[in-house]
Design an enzyme around this catalytic site. Structure first.
Site, PDB file in Angstrom:
ATOM      1  N   GLU A 138      14.499  12.484  12.606  1.00 37.88           N
ATOM      2  CA  GLU A 138      13.217  11.872  12.975  1.00 37.88           C
ATOM      3  C   GLU A 138      12.377  11.511  11.762  1.00 37.88           C
ATOM      4  O   GLU A 138      12.224  12.314  10.839  1.00 37.88           O
ATOM      5  CB  GLU A 138      12.450  12.853  13.863  1.00 37.88           C
ATOM      6  CG  GLU A 138      11.707  12.173  14.973  1.00 37.88           C
ATOM      7  CD  GLU A 138      12.634  11.394  15.895  1.00 37.88           C
ATOM      8  OE1 GLU A 138      12.808  10.172  15.674  1.00 37.88           O
ATOM      9  OE2 GLU A 138      13.175  11.994  16.827  1.00 37.88           O
ATOM     10  N   HIS A 139      11.852  10.310  11.791  1.00 42.82           N
ATOM     11  CA  HIS A 139      10.972   9.813  10.720  1.00 42.82           C
ATOM     12  C   HIS A 139      11.654   9.824   9.358  1.00 42.82           C
ATOM     13  O   HIS A 139      11.019  10.099   8.346  1.00 42.82           O
ATOM     14  CB  HIS A 139       9.678  10.641  10.646  1.00 42.82           C
ATOM     15  CG  HIS A 139       8.689  10.275  11.722  1.00 42.82           C
ATOM     16  ND1 HIS A 139       7.863   9.194  11.625  1.00 42.82           N
ATOM     17  CD2 HIS A 139       8.429  10.853  12.910  1.00 42.82           C
ATOM     18  CE1 HIS A 139       7.105   9.125  12.714  1.00 42.82           C
ATOM     19  NE2 HIS A 139       7.437  10.115  13.512  1.00 42.82           N
ATOM     20  N   GLY A 187       5.283   3.069  25.431  1.00 40.63           N
ATOM     21  CA  GLY A 187       4.595   4.206  24.779  1.00 40.63           C
ATOM     22  C   GLY A 187       5.250   5.532  25.100  1.00 40.63           C
ATOM     23  O   GLY A 187       4.660   6.587  24.946  1.00 40.63           O
ATOM     24  N   GLY A 219       8.245   6.739  23.797  1.00 43.20           N
ATOM     25  CA  GLY A 219       9.136   7.311  22.788  1.00 43.20           C
ATOM     26  C   GLY A 219      10.586   6.876  22.907  1.00 43.20           C
ATOM     27  O   GLY A 219      11.438   7.344  22.167  1.00 43.20           O
ATOM     28  N   SER A 277      11.430   3.685  22.692  1.00 46.11           N
ATOM     29  CA  SER A 277      11.479   2.429  21.980  1.00 46.11           C
ATOM     30  C   SER A 277      11.616   1.187  22.853  1.00 46.11           C
ATOM     31  O   SER A 277      12.528   0.370  22.691  1.00 46.11           O
ATOM     32  CB  SER A 277      12.594   2.475  20.937  1.00 46.11           C
ATOM     33  OG  SER A 277      12.205   1.661  19.884  1.00 46.11           O
ATOM     34  N   SER A 278      10.685   1.068  23.774  1.00 47.44           N
ATOM     35  CA  SER A 278      10.630  -0.137  24.595  1.00 47.44           C
ATOM     36  C   SER A 278      10.380  -1.348  23.696  1.00 47.44           C
ATOM     37  O   SER A 278      10.865  -2.453  23.955  1.00 47.44           O
ATOM     38  CB  SER A 278       9.518  -0.026  25.628  1.00 47.44           C
ATOM     39  OG  SER A 278       8.292   0.245  24.981  1.00 47.44           O
ATOM     40  N   ASP A 333      15.752   2.155  15.662  1.00 46.93           N
ATOM     41  CA  ASP A 333      15.659   1.739  17.063  1.00 46.93           C
ATOM     42  C   ASP A 333      16.430   0.452  17.310  1.00 46.93           C
ATOM     43  O   ASP A 333      17.154   0.308  18.291  1.00 46.93           O
ATOM     44  CB  ASP A 333      14.200   1.476  17.447  1.00 46.93           C
ATOM     45  CG  ASP A 333      13.351   2.693  17.236  1.00 46.93           C
ATOM     46  OD1 ASP A 333      13.919   3.772  17.043  1.00 46.93           O
ATOM     47  OD2 ASP A 333      12.124   2.557  17.266  1.00 46.93           O
TER      48      ASP A 333
HETATM   49  P1  NG1 Z   1       9.448   4.819  18.339  1.00 45.13           P
HETATM   50  O1  NG1 Z   1       7.993   4.795  18.150  1.00 45.13           O
HETATM   51  O2  NG1 Z   1       9.879   5.965  19.149  1.00 45.13           O
HETATM   52  O3  NG1 Z   1       9.975   3.525  18.849  1.00 45.13           O
HETATM   53  C1  NG1 Z   1       9.508   4.932  15.636  1.00 45.13           C
HETATM   54  C2  NG1 Z   1      10.138   3.871  14.745  1.00 45.13           C
HETATM   55  C3  NG1 Z   1      11.531   4.287  14.244  1.00 45.13           C
HETATM   56  C4  NG1 Z   1      11.512   5.684  13.658  1.00 45.13           C
HETATM   57  C5  NG1 Z   1      10.844   6.648  14.663  1.00 45.13           C
HETATM   58  C6  NG1 Z   1      10.702   8.050  14.128  1.00 45.13           C
HETATM   59  C7  NG1 Z   1       9.464   1.614  15.428  1.00 45.13           C
HETATM   60  C8  NG1 Z   1       9.833   0.412  16.190  1.00 45.13           C
HETATM   61  N1  NG1 Z   1      10.303   2.636  15.480  1.00 45.13           N
HETATM   62  O4  NG1 Z   1      10.171   5.006  16.876  1.00 45.13           O
HETATM   63  O5  NG1 Z   1      11.995   3.345  13.302  1.00 45.13           O
HETATM   64  O6  NG1 Z   1      10.867   5.709  12.419  1.00 45.13           O
HETATM   65  O7  NG1 Z   1       9.547   6.200  15.024  1.00 45.13           O
HETATM   66  O8  NG1 Z   1      11.941   8.591  13.821  1.00 45.13           O
HETATM   67  O9  NG1 Z   1       8.438   1.659  14.782  1.00 45.13           O
END
Ligand code: NG1
Length: 520
Positions: A57-58, A161, A163, A165-166, A211
């Site tokens: 993650e991150h 929103g 998590g 990644s829609s 994502d």
């Molecule tokens: P989310 O917000 O869950 O789509 C985001 C980033 C990823 C990654 C994760 C944390 C976007 C589109 N996606 O995912 O690249 O950094 O946070 O691991 O910003």
């Protein structure tokens, strides 16, 4: 990644057997709504899924590996196109949920004038991001190409929103629609993924690439090992066979986390912090960081490469994990202040002025912070990279032959996920009380490993669970979280709160021929 996005005519390879009947109904509904909206049939449907991140993650924007998997929930876009008469072109875009996402007629002077106002919260921005990313590829394929007018109807089942990644699913499916709708029928997974990574940044989030990679390249039933260095690459990884079989549960916290609104204090700030951490240690060691493909062009991965390419150490680090562990010790040595660093201190160490610092790192994606917790952020990145490495090695190399060996493996994998959650909560500060609570409830009811998935600060959790505990865990969440902490959920939300499903397939085009099963 150099193979092409599959083009199919039926859904049988797309969804698992248990999701096929409902999916067919949904696709038929999309087509009949398209007919009522535009007066004729679409010619194809582009489809890209959301994803769940199992671990890692991150760290994608620091160019360290992640292990996501596609989910069955997805964005499907029905498309018809006709060649525009001049350089001007139009996109008529609607959604199957018009109350939430109103129809728009987007008009563009030419292919260079796609303006996206990232400050405005507008659902079609994601389509425009895909369009903007796709156009240069079209011009490259044919410099004289003329853009087509497009009719577009969108349907999405990835919670926004949440998590999963829609946003990436929508941007990837949009770019795919534009490319295919303009006659480019052989699209490599790499080109779609790479353009979608860059495109999504135009919506205001300085995202990594996990994502989009998962949305485009996932394979049914497998996780996807995504590596970002030295270049983007993916490898599907099978889950080990255990007794009892393992499965992943995904559960919504229903704490909405909107990266676009909170970017300056959450997501985009973290991107700046890890970049500054890399620059700071490099400056302390007298190293020059190479420009790389990370979000801000300099990364903790770049620091690792620069360090081992220099003569700063003559110790022999035989494995990748030894090298990453050594980076972790460099963080404690050269970036030891856990109270944080202010702009002045960072600028002085980097040998630049505060305004140069702001101009370089805090302007394209503005951030609001005075104190930067560089030690903690870099510690999370390197320690999470080590966990991902261990997790993937265990997945690839284990084949337990008894229930006892299975138990040991599941515990080891689960512990890594639990440590990831601790690091996200205490070191990277991207969890929230509700996510922690959901993880604790799941562990008490039999989950081996529980953590937030995606950016965090709300959204979803993911859990490594033996199949025989699925019902107990679901019941525990209903009794101890959904009923008590979220009593106002709609029936639909309650039905969608917990998902147990096989990892789903990545991007695909479904062509609609006259005898298509959906048109009858
Ligand atoms: P989310 O917000 O869950 O789509 C985001 C980033 C990823 C990654 C994760 C944390 C976007 C589109 N996606 O995912 O690249 O950094 O946070 O691991 O910003």
């Amino acid at each position: 990644m150099d193979e092409q996005i599959p083009v199919k005519t039926s859904l049988s390879e797309l969804y698992p057997a248990d999701a096929l009947t409902t999916s067919k109904k949904r696709w038929k509904n999309l087509i009949s709504k398209f007919q009522s909206e535009f007066g004729h049939n679409p010619t194809f449907i582009a489809r890209c899924p959301g994803r769940v991140n199992i671990i890692g993650e991150h760290i994608d924007y620091s160019l360290y590996d992640a292990l996501p998997a596609g989910v069955v929930a997805d964005v499907i876009i029905a498309v018809a196109s006709s060649l525009a008469k001049s350089n001007q072109f139009a996109v008529a875009i609607s959604n199957t949920n018009p109350e939430k996402f109103s129809s728009r007629n987007l008009e563009f002077k030419d292919k260079d004038s796609i303006d996206i106002d990232a400050a405005k919260h507008e659902w079609t921005n994601y389509f425009k991001a895909g369009l903007k990313g796709a156009l240069p590829l079209l011009s490259k394929a044919n410099p004289d190409f003329r853009q087509s007018n497009l009719e577009i109807l969108v349907d999405g089942t990835v919670p926004t929103g949440g998590g999963l990644s829609s946003s990436a699913a929508f941007v990837c499916a949009s770019a795919l629609s534009v490319l295919y709708g303009n006659g480019v029928h052989s699209i490599t997974k790499r080109s779609l993924t790479e353009l979608a990574i860059v495109s999504e940044r135009s919506v205001g989030v300085n995202s990594g690439g996990m994502d989009q990679s998962a949305s485009v390249c996932s394979e049914s039933g497998k996780a996807l090992h995504v590596a970002f260095y030295p270049q983007l690459s993916v490898e599907p990884v099978s889950f080990p066979k255990t007794d009892p079989p393992l499965t992943f549960m995904i559960a919504q916290s229903f704490v909405a986390s909107d990266k676009h609104v909170t970017g300056p204090v959450c997501y985009n700030l973290r991107v700046v912090e890890v970049t500054l951490a890399a620059e700071y240690i490099a400056a302390k060691l007298g190293l020059k960081l190479p420009q790389d493909s990370s979000s801000l062009g300099r990364s903790l991965r770049g620091l690792q490469e620069a360090y081992f390419a220099s003569n700063k150490t003559n110790k022999d680090f035989s494995s990748e994990s030894d090298r990453v562990s050594h980076m972790l010790s460099l963080v404690q040595e050269h970036l030891s202040n856990k109270n944080g660093y202010d702009r002045q201190e960072i600028a002085t160490t980097l040998g630049i002025s505060i305004s140069e610092l702001e101009e370089r790192y805090m302007t394209t994606f503005p951030i609001h912070a005075e104190n930067f917790l560089l030690n903690q952020r870099a510690t999370h990145v390197y320690s999470e990279a080590l966990r991902v490495h261990k997790f993937i090695t265990l997945m690839k190399e284990s084949s337990p032959s008894s229930s006892q060996e299975s138990e040991t493996l599941l515990k080891e994998l689960g512990d890594l996920m639990n440590q990831s959650q601790i690091s996200c909560r205490e070191v990277y500060d991207c969890s929230c009380p509700e996510l922690d609570e959901m993880c604790n409830i799941a562990r008490e009811a039999g989950s081996y490993g529980s953590r937030l998935t995606g950016a965090g600060w709300g959204g979803c959790t993911v859990h490594l669970v033996p199949k025989d505990k699925v019902d107990d865990i679901r019941t525990a969440w209903i009794d101890k979280y959904y009923k008590t902490k979220k009593p106002d959920l709609s029936q639909e939300q309650r039905a969608e709160a917990v998902v147990v499903s096989e990892p789903g397939h990545g991007a695909m085009i479904i062509e609609l021929q006259d005898n298509s099963e959906f048109l009858t």
